[in-house]
Design an enzyme around this catalytic site. Structure first.
Site, PDB file in Angstrom:
ATOM      1  N   CYS A  45       0.832  -1.213   0.000  1.00  0.00           N
ATOM      2  CA  CYS A  45       0.000   0.000   0.000  1.00  0.00           C
ATOM      3  C   CYS A  45       0.863   1.258   0.000  1.00  0.00           C
ATOM      4  O   CYS A  45       0.558   2.249  -0.668  1.00  0.00           O
ATOM      5  CB  CYS A  45      -0.924   0.021   1.216  1.00  0.00           C
ATOM      6  SG  CYS A  45      -2.084  -1.339   1.262  1.00  0.00           S
TER       7      CYS A  45
HETATM    8  C1  BEZ Z   1       0.486  -4.597   1.805  1.00  0.00           C
HETATM    9  O1  BEZ Z   1       0.071  -3.493   1.457  1.00  0.00           O
HETATM   10  O2  BEZ Z   1       1.662  -4.898   1.715  1.00  0.00           O
HETATM   11  C2  BEZ Z   1      -0.471  -5.616   2.346  1.00  0.00           C
HETATM   12  C3  BEZ Z   1      -1.645  -5.220   2.950  1.00  0.00           C
HETATM   13  C4  BEZ Z   1      -2.491  -6.188   3.467  1.00  0.00           C
HETATM   14  C5  BEZ Z   1      -2.175  -7.518   3.358  1.00  0.00           C
HETATM   15  C6  BEZ Z   1      -1.006  -7.895   2.725  1.00  0.00           C
HETATM   16  C7  BEZ Z   1      -0.141  -6.943   2.207  1.00  0.00           C
END
Ligand code: BEZ
Length: 211
Positions: A45
């Site tokens: 994210c």
């Molecule tokens: C991420 O943004 O890396 C992420 C968010 C939720 C679950 C897995 C990865």
């Protein structure tokens, strides 16, 4: 209830990192992209939000307003924004909705309980000036989105809206486009006096119209 192409994008009022917005009022007659991410302070994210912020000029050039969303509260978004600026070399420059009460997530079906019952999925909605949904897509949490592809779709949608042409597989700016089947040969002749190339009667090519 899931949102389908052609549906009106539901309106809502929400707290964001740039103040409270009424979505339809904020959007006005522009195009808009509403995209959700699973969670603040997560790696994929963080890269996505930095990428969208770096593309701000490209969205502006196309008259597209961008807004992000997750179910994290506002103070979390504000704190995370510092990490995004630090690690991505680009500060946030678009609002992030704090949907802690899940009002927007419910309206746009952004929590898929069989994937995860607390995190929002990675969805994207491209919304036209008429407030109708033109594109939806949903990625898993583990895959960051390709925002150049989303810009490419916006370019295609805007060409279709202005010129009644469609874009072929893997089309890029400047490539030939397809006269949509709804345009008869007679109408096409008026529109394209230099003619077109037809591989089949239903597969008619012209250079990308310039506006
Ligand atoms: C991420 O943004 O890396 C992420 C968010 C939720 C679950 C897995 C990865």
């Amino acid at each position: 209830m899931s949102i389908r192409l052609g549906d009106e994008a539901p309106n809502f009022t929400a707290a964001t990192t740039e103040g409270t917005i009424d979505f339809h009022e904020w959007k006005g007659d522009s195009w808009a992209i509403l995209f959700s991410h699973p969670k603040d302070f997560t790696p994929v994210c963080t890269t996505e939000l930095g990428t969208v912020a770096r593309l701000k000029d490209e969205f502006d050039r196309r008259d597209v307003k961008v807004v992000g969303l997750s179910v994290d509260p506002l103070d979390s978004h504000v704190e995370w924004a510092d990490d995004i600026a630090e690690t991505q070399g680009q500060a946030l420059n678009f609002p992030l909705i704090a949907d802690h009460d899940r009002v927007v997530s419910d309206l746009y079906d952004l929590i898929h309980p069989n994937a995860n019952d607390t995190l929002t999925v990675r969805s994207v909605f491209v919304i036209g000036p008429d407030n109708k949904v033109k594109l939806t897509l949903t990625y898993p949490a583990s895959t960051g989105r390709n925002f150049d592809e989303i810009l490419r779709v916006v370019d295609s949608l805007q060409l279709t809206a202005q010129h009644q042409v469609a874009t072929p597989a893997d089309w890029q700016q400047g490539g030939d486009v397809i006269i949509v089947p709804a345009v008869s040969d007679e109408d096409a002749a008026a529109r394209y006096p230099d003619g077109w190339r037809a591989d089949k009667p239903y597969l008619r090519w012209v250079p990308q119209p310039q506006d």
